[in-house]
Design an enzyme around this catalytic site. Structure first.
Site, PDB file in Angstrom:
ATOM      1  N   SER A  31      65.770  10.938  23.716  1.00  0.00           N
ATOM      2  CA  SER A  31      67.360  12.389  24.676  1.00  0.00           C
ATOM      3  C   SER A  31      66.109  11.878  25.858  1.00  0.00           C
ATOM      4  CB  SER A  31      67.077  13.075  24.283  1.00  0.00           C
ATOM      5  OG  SER A  31      66.992  14.320  25.095  1.00  0.00           O
ATOM      6  N   HIS A  55      70.125   8.988  24.757  1.00  0.00           N
ATOM      7  CA  HIS A  55      70.768  10.452  24.520  1.00  0.00           C
ATOM      8  C   HIS A  55      70.633  11.150  25.690  1.00  0.00           C
ATOM      9  CE1 HIS A  55      71.707  14.499  21.869  1.00  0.00           C
ATOM     10  NE2 HIS A  55      70.912  14.733  23.346  1.00  0.00           N
ATOM     11  N   ASP A  57      71.913  15.417  28.101  1.00  0.00           N
ATOM     12  CA  ASP A  57      71.965  16.028  27.949  1.00  0.00           C
ATOM     13  C   ASP A  57      72.521  16.885  29.078  1.00  0.00           C
ATOM     14  OD1 ASP A  57      70.701  16.571  25.231  1.00  0.00           O
ATOM     15  OD2 ASP A  57      68.722  16.396  25.868  1.00  0.00           O
ATOM     16  N   MET A  59      73.630  20.431  31.153  1.00  0.00           N
ATOM     17  CA  MET A  59      73.918  20.997  31.066  1.00  0.00           C
ATOM     18  C   MET A  59      74.713  22.123  32.659  1.00  0.00           C
ATOM     19  SD  MET A  59      70.215  21.938  29.413  1.00  0.00           S
ATOM     20  CE  MET A  59      69.239  20.862  28.471  1.00  0.00           C
ATOM     21  N   HIS A  88      75.770  15.039  24.897  1.00  0.00           N
ATOM     22  CA  HIS A  88      75.502  16.194  24.499  1.00  0.00           C
ATOM     23  C   HIS A  88      76.117  16.430  25.444  1.00  0.00           C
ATOM     24  CE1 HIS A  88      72.833  19.258  22.567  1.00  0.00           C
ATOM     25  NE2 HIS A  88      74.288  19.713  22.303  1.00  0.00           N
ATOM     26  N   MET A  90      76.501  20.112  27.263  1.00  0.00           N
ATOM     27  CA  MET A  90      76.050  21.454  26.350  1.00  0.00           C
ATOM     28  C   MET A  90      76.973  22.311  28.004  1.00  0.00           C
ATOM     29  SD  MET A  90      72.274  21.514  25.690  1.00  0.00           S
ATOM     30  CE  MET A  90      72.213  19.582  25.739  1.00  0.00           C
ATOM     31  N   MET A 159      71.140  21.300  15.733  1.00  0.00           N
ATOM     32  CA  MET A 159      70.423  22.188  17.477  1.00  0.00           C
ATOM     33  C   MET A 159      69.667  22.683  15.820  1.00  0.00           C
ATOM     34  SD  MET A 159      71.391  21.691  20.058  1.00  0.00           S
ATOM     35  CE  MET A 159      69.606  21.296  20.444  1.00  0.00           C
ATOM     36  N   GLY A 164      69.062  24.141  25.956  1.00  0.00           N
ATOM     37  CA  GLY A 164      68.834  24.366  26.894  1.00  0.00           C
ATOM     38  C   GLY A 164      67.712  24.103  27.811  1.00  0.00           C
ATOM     39  N   PHE A 165      66.401  23.344  26.560  1.00  0.00           N
ATOM     40  CA  PHE A 165      65.137  22.987  27.460  1.00  0.00           C
ATOM     41  C   PHE A 165      64.634  21.790  26.248  1.00  0.00           C
ATOM     42  CE2 PHE A 165      65.517  27.362  29.249  1.00  0.00           C
ATOM     43  CZ  PHE A 165      66.026  26.770  30.470  1.00  0.00           C
ATOM     44  N   ASP A 197      68.422  17.990  16.530  1.00  0.00           N
ATOM     45  CA  ASP A 197      67.975  17.803  17.846  1.00  0.00           C
ATOM     46  C   ASP A 197      67.515  18.925  17.980  1.00  0.00           C
ATOM     47  OD1 ASP A 197      68.012  17.427  20.715  1.00  0.00           O
ATOM     48  OD2 ASP A 197      70.273  17.742  20.923  1.00  0.00           O
ATOM     49  N   GLY A 198      66.038  18.734  18.370  1.00  0.00           N
ATOM     50  CA  GLY A 198      65.590  19.269  18.923  1.00  0.00           C
ATOM     51  C   GLY A 198      64.041  19.920  18.599  1.00  0.00           C
ATOM     52  N   GLY A 199      63.007  19.631  19.151  1.00  0.00           N
ATOM     53  CA  GLY A 199      61.640  19.773  18.556  1.00  0.00           C
ATOM     54  C   GLY A 199      60.946  18.764  17.523  1.00  0.00           C
ATOM     55  N   GLY A 219      62.837  14.188  22.715  1.00  0.00           N
ATOM     56  CA  GLY A 219      63.055  13.810  24.180  1.00  0.00           C
ATOM     57  C   GLY A 219      61.569  13.815  24.484  1.00  0.00           C
TER      58      GLY A 219
HETATM   59  C1  DX5 Z   1      67.908  20.637  24.084  1.00  0.00           C
HETATM   60  C2  DX5 Z   1      68.690  19.020  24.050  1.00  0.00           C
HETATM   61  C3  DX5 Z   1      68.366  17.775  23.367  1.00  0.00           C
HETATM   62  C4  DX5 Z   1      66.740  17.962  24.362  1.00  0.00           C
HETATM   63  C5  DX5 Z   1      65.592  17.946  22.830  1.00  0.00           C
HETATM   64  O1  DX5 Z   1      68.906  21.470  24.180  1.00  0.00           O
HETATM   65  O2  DX5 Z   1      69.674  18.855  23.234  1.00  0.00           O
HETATM   66  O3  DX5 Z   1      69.034  16.717  23.346  1.00  0.00           O
HETATM   67  O4  DX5 Z   1      66.228  16.725  24.560  1.00  0.00           O
HETATM   68  O5  DX5 Z   1      64.145  17.910  23.226  1.00  0.00           O
HETATM   69  P1  DX5 Z   1      62.838  17.808  22.799  1.00  0.00           P
HETATM   70  O6  DX5 Z   1      62.114  16.065  22.278  1.00  0.00           O
HETATM   71  O7  DX5 Z   1      61.448  17.683  23.738  1.00  0.00           O
HETATM   72  O8  DX5 Z   1      62.640  19.118  22.229  1.00  0.00           O
HETATM   73 ZN    ZN Z   2      70.769  17.245  23.044  1.00  0.00          ZN
END
Ligand code: DX5
Ligand code: ZN
Length: 242
Positions: A31, A55, A57, A59, A88, A90, A159, A164-165, A197-199, A219
């Site tokens: 990401s 990937h 993102d 937003m 993706h 958002m 998710m 968002g972050f 996706d996320g963490g 990411g």
């Molecule tokens: C968050 C995004 C993710 C983000 C994940 O809203 O959709 O794709 O890049 O980031 P990490 O891997 O840092 O949690």
């Molecule tokens: Zn994403």
């Protein structure tokens, strides 16, 4: 890029007509949200197109409280890398921009269930652009809400943080949703891959792999590391060993 105000949506055939080959799962998706945008070529250069996705993102500061980039950046990524581009969205009303992202070179466009008034029509619209279609669900959205849309879907994105972050902690409770999606696919069939996706880093990816995920979006665990290439390699190793 074509100005969408100058041509009605139905007019031109989708461009480009190419649908990129998709690497076989398990797939690591890097990401770029956490990448250094002043060195985008270098950031994208660590991705192996035969194994990984890129990937992106997007937003809009409405659907999520953050603002990133639009089709121009996706177009730049497309020029810099032949890898599968997983976009993706958002954003509210994703149907209004899907064609622009396709024309920018997206190989897959994922919309949020919560952002669509008529998810069936939106997904059909994405497929009509000759690209792969994905559906994302926020942590609070039950799998049941996505079930009517799994037929013909290419990606179900679960998710594992609030969208968002980047850099937020993984929500382990989401593994149940992954397990349920995997069980549904085994019972009913379906070609959709299951993404988390996320963490996601090597540890959480292993847990998500054991729960049934096919695609691992990361990411922070890649681009916020001192050696992103080694970090991506470690992620690939974790999802293959699991
Ligand atoms: C968050 C995004 C993710 C983000 C994940 O809203 O959709 O794709 O890049 O980031 P990490 O891997 O840092 O949690
Ligand atoms: Zn994403």
């Amino acid at each position: 890029m074509r100005d969408p105000r100058r041509a009605p949506h139905a007019a031109a055939p989708p461009e480009p007509a190419r649908v990129a080959p998709r690497p076989a799962p398990p797939i690591a998706a890097a990401s770029i949200l956490s990448a250094d945008f002043s060195r985008l070529a270098e950031s994208l250069g660590i991705v192996d197109p035969s194994l990984d996705w890129i990937h992106c993102d997007v937003m809009d500061n409405h659907f999520v409280p953050n603002l990133t980039f639009g089709p121009l950046l996706v177009e730049a990524a497309r020029r810099l890398s032949p890898a599968f581009l997983d976009v993706h969205l958002m954003i509210e009303r994703p149907e209004s921009l899907a064609r622009q992202f396709r024309e920018a070179g997206a190989d897959q466009i994922t919309v949020h269930l919560e952002a669509c008034r008529d998810p069936r029509a939106v997904l059909e619209g994405v497929r009509a652009l000759n690209t792969r279609a994905g559906l994302a669900v926020k942590p609070g959205t039950p799998l049941a809400a996505a079930l009517p849309h799994l037929d013909g879907l290419d990606l179900l994105l679960v998710m594992t943080v609030e969208p968002g972050f980047g850099g937020q902690p993984f929500m382990p409770g989401m593994l149940e949703k992954v397990q349920a999606a995997r069980a549904w696919r085994e019972r009913n069939g379906g070609r959709f891959l299951i993404a988390v996706d996320g963490g996601i880093g090597p540890g959480t990816a292993s847990a998500a792999r054991a729960a049934g995920a096919d695609v691992f979006v990361a990411g922070h665990a890649v681009y916020a590391q001192p050696d992103p290439r080694a970090a991506l390699r470690a992620l690939r190793g974790a999802i293959r060993e699991a």
